[in-house]
Design an enzyme around this catalytic site. Sequence first.
Site, short mmCIF file in Angstrom:
data_model
loop_
_atom_site.label_atom_id
_atom_site.label_comp_id
_atom_site.label_asym_id
_atom_site.label_seq_id
_atom_site.Cartn_x
_atom_site.Cartn_y
_atom_site.Cartn_z
N TYR B 141 0.86 -1.19 0.00
CA TYR B 141 0.00 0.00 0.00
C TYR B 141 0.89 1.24 0.00
CZ TYR B 141 -4.08 2.86 1.49
OH TYR B 141 -5.09 3.79 1.57
N LYS B 171 -1.41 -1.25 -4.22
CA LYS B 171 -2.34 -0.13 -4.39
C LYS B 171 -1.52 1.14 -4.38
CE LYS B 171 -6.07 2.64 -2.60
NZ LYS B 171 -6.95 3.05 -1.49
#
Lengths: 304, 304
Positions: B141, B171
């Site tokens: 992330y 992400k």
Amino acid sequence: MDREQGFAGVMAPVLTPFGEDGAPDADRFVEHCEWLLEQGCSALAPFGTTSEGPSLGLDERMELLEDVADTVDPALLMPGTGSPSLADAIALSQHAVDIGCGGVLVLPPYYFKSPTDDGLFRFYSELIEEVADNRLRLYLYNFPRMTAVPLSLDLIARLLTAYPDQIAGLKDSSGDIANTKAVISAFPSLEVFSGSEALLAETLAAGGAGCISASANVAAGPIRQLYDDLQSGSAGKSAARVAAIREAIQRQPLIPFLKAIVAHYREDAQWSVVRPPLETMPEDVAAAAIRALADEHGFAPRFA
Amino acid sequence: MDREQGFAGVMAPVLTPFGEDGAPDADRFVEHCEWLLEQGCSALAPFGTTSEGPSLGLDERMELLEDVADTVDPALLMPGTGSPSLADAIALSQHAVDIGCGGVLVLPPYYFKSPTDDGLFRFYSELIEEVADNRLRLYLYNFPRMTAVPLSLDLIARLLTAYPDQIAGLKDSSGDIANTKAVISAFPSLEVFSGSEALLAETLAAGGAGCISASANVAAGPIRQLYDDLQSGSAGKSAARVAAIREAIQRQPLIPFLKAIVAHYREDAQWSVVRPPLETMPEDVAAAAIRALADEHGFAPRFA
């Protein structure tokens, strides 16, 4: 608020040793806590930044605190109980109060950036209301370089007005003595600590309570000497010595180097381990820096 | 790695409702999860930034995940399990794997600033080694604006080389499409999601997997329509609609406004509550902004 019940002097944000299984090592930790108090620390601040506190788990922090409170008077403990999570900050603070800690040192929530003072007020306010224990003595922890969330004078004023019996003090690790002085001047009832022994003289002169300093983990004795000399108005020699030690320590990555020093003089390599994202110093680099501290500054702490 | 087992499409970082006692509300949460899937979300990312994930407690995150996994196929869940604490990140990730989650979305440790790639590698590496479960599918992330800790291409390469079966995707909430494209181009096996529907077209065109978008919490339908249209090469109209909705939403404080929208259309004021340090929107401000969304953009989600 009775200042006699509070904290003052030289405090150490206690280094956290890890065992061979990677978990915090209670025996080494308690031994280090006892050494720090013997060396002249007036009290201890486990789970601060230097303690890699935010890298420890919720359960790890609670268990280690219980272990040290079995040996050290919990009134002398001001554990870090902050967390980005209000729920976890409440759980840690409640636990610290339950075992009798003299205070808790609480970072603001540091995930969301640019929070408003209203949002920060609500964080501390809900923490205090949920802990709901008049033994709670909360020390605000201002460390914008790590958190990116400075604590404003307005916020402190609002908290102090709302919770005069709970908001006990502030540790200012901003490194900005003007800010430290502004806090002391605006809130004379607060116990204000600088985050560095380099600012101890100015902090005390302004009416502050002392310092909570990383270097105290290896140089508690010299820093306590400086504190005592400052109190009696004759700190030239001890100030020069502390400044020289500090300058040499700060040339290295701080936390890994402090641990390397303890590992070296305790002849216990396990002490040098840090938790990710920090990195343990390469042995040869640490050894050379430790030698320089001894040779150039005559600094060779005794942990026996 | 079999791409068929992974994630793709439009995912929502599920908003976390709080009950009147201040704790996460499982009933409202599960209801919202089901709505998001009905609206076209391919999967769900609870405990992300939009979920106020870092503001939730360790136990709160585990309990809520168990509650939703009772109703939603856990293979469709990619909970955020990051923490500044390696110990807590391990506990959360292990728990998520144990209940069968299809993946975990893991922030880097974000307290200490300027960590090295070696330190970050060791964080993710120890997490993977400690969870020690070949069902673990870890999504990195990257959100430098919140963490101040960007994930470099070098770090990703090292992790992917060391753990090809565990490092499943990333992400990218950097907002920098050049970075997203660079990741996709360098690591074709990774499932790469943009953090915003505004970058969905470019992400998919570059070979990415989809988006994990805050706005999906209220606009899952239109965003899914955009995704489908992009797949079939005719996205002009849905792109304009999604862009208009997004632009209007982004004028407000994002998370409080999304919750206010849900509260309004569910006629459930409790939904508007956020946890400190965020602040709930004043009711009149929220009402005016919601009215504008309906009047100017014809956007009035149905939660029935």
